[in-house]
Design a protein around this motif. Structure first.
Motif, PDB file in Angstrom:
ATOM      1  N   MET A   1       0.852  -1.170   0.000  1.00  0.00           N
ATOM      2  CA  MET A   1       0.000   0.000   0.000  1.00  0.00           C
ATOM      3  C   MET A   1       0.898   1.232   0.000  1.00  0.00           C
ATOM      4  SD  MET A   1      -2.206   0.847   3.507  1.00  0.00           S
ATOM      5  CE  MET A   1      -1.377  -0.329   4.540  1.00  0.00           C
ATOM      6  N   LEU A   3       1.609   4.861   0.707  1.00  0.00           N
ATOM      7  CA  LEU A   3       1.103   5.901   1.602  1.00  0.00           C
ATOM      8  C   LEU A   3       1.917   7.169   1.420  1.00  0.00           C
ATOM      9  CD1 LEU A   3       0.648   3.800   4.862  1.00  0.00           C
ATOM     10  CD2 LEU A   3      -1.114   4.470   3.231  1.00  0.00           C
ATOM     11  N   ALA A  48      -3.800   7.787   1.392  1.00  0.00           N
ATOM     12  CA  ALA A  48      -3.717   6.635   0.486  1.00  0.00           C
ATOM     13  C   ALA A  48      -4.656   6.943  -0.670  1.00  0.00           C
ATOM     14  CB  ALA A  48      -4.138   5.346   1.183  1.00  0.00           C
ATOM     15  N   VAL A  53      -6.269   8.905   5.409  1.00  0.00           N
ATOM     16  CA  VAL A  53      -6.647   7.647   6.062  1.00  0.00           C
ATOM     17  C   VAL A  53      -6.128   7.557   7.494  1.00  0.00           C
ATOM     18  CG1 VAL A  53      -6.900   6.390   3.890  1.00  0.00           C
ATOM     19  CG2 VAL A  53      -4.674   6.399   5.070  1.00  0.00           C
ATOM     20  N   TYR A  77      -8.121   0.720   7.432  1.00  0.00           N
ATOM     21  CA  TYR A  77      -6.668   0.710   7.566  1.00  0.00           C
ATOM     22  C   TYR A  77      -6.228   0.305   8.964  1.00  0.00           C
ATOM     23  CZ  TYR A  77      -6.256   2.683   2.942  1.00  0.00           C
ATOM     24  OH  TYR A  77      -6.311   2.872   1.582  1.00  0.00           O
ATOM     25  N   THR A  80      -3.398  -2.592  10.119  1.00  0.00           N
ATOM     26  CA  THR A  80      -2.344  -2.668   9.097  1.00  0.00           C
ATOM     27  C   THR A  80      -1.000  -2.168   9.607  1.00  0.00           C
ATOM     28  OG1 THR A  80      -2.732  -0.446   8.221  1.00  0.00           O
ATOM     29  CG2 THR A  80      -4.069  -2.248   7.286  1.00  0.00           C
ATOM     30  N   LEU A  82      -0.699   1.035  10.517  1.00  0.00           N
ATOM     31  CA  LEU A  82      -0.681   2.472  10.269  1.00  0.00           C
ATOM     32  C   LEU A  82      -0.748   3.265  11.575  1.00  0.00           C
ATOM     33  CD1 LEU A  82      -0.602   4.829   8.337  1.00  0.00           C
ATOM     34  CD2 LEU A  82      -3.080   4.586   8.030  1.00  0.00           C
TER      35      LEU A  82
END
Length: 144
Positions: A1, A3, A48, A53, A77, A80, A82
């Motif tokens: 992903m 970012l 994202a 996000v 999210y 994950t 994050l």
């Protein structure tokens, strides 16, 4: 992903950020978010696919205290890593302060313990909406 990270509030769509908070933490009007992020020493925004996000901020005085707050991640999210990266970045930016504080959403304390945060025995607060703070579990019952 893929970012995109930024520490500057310049160009942030406050309505979009408000929508993130409404989903993740509760109602935080766009105009108020613009003020609190502008007055924060450290900010962290994550996008994202061009959309916000994740976000967080820290109020800090440059030496004694940094207070991490308003850390939020879109539900899709969460899990994950994050949120972990946002907290780690804010802690790193706060490095050198004598203490780094936060208060967690009730039930999320184990997440912050992984960073070394400890429960404080004497933390106290005044809330402008005490019944709501109590309902959300932020206030403990006072001893008799």
């Amino acid at each position: 992903m893929a970012l995109e990270w930024t520490e500057s509030p310049a160009g942030i769509d406050w309505e979009e950020l408000s929508a993130l908070y409404k989903i993740a933490l509760g109602d935080k009007p766009a105009a108020e978010l613009a003020i609190v992020f502008a007055n924060s020493r450290y900010c962290c925004f994550v996008r994202a696919h061009g959309r916000i996000v994740g976000a967080g901020r820290a109020l800090a005085d440059g030496l004694d205290t940094s207070y991490l707050c308003d850390i939020a991640v879109m539900p899709e999210y969460q899990g994950t890593g994050l949120g972990k990266h946002i907290v780690a970045r804010l802690v790193a930016l706060s490095h050198g302060h004598k203490k780094i504080l936060l208060y967690a959403v009730p039930g999320k304390e184990p997440f912050y313990r992984r960073f070394g945060f400890k429960r404080m025995a004497t933390a106290m607060a005044l809330f402008d909406n005490e019944p709501l703070a109590r309902e959300r579990g932020f206030l403990a019952d006072e001893p008799p």
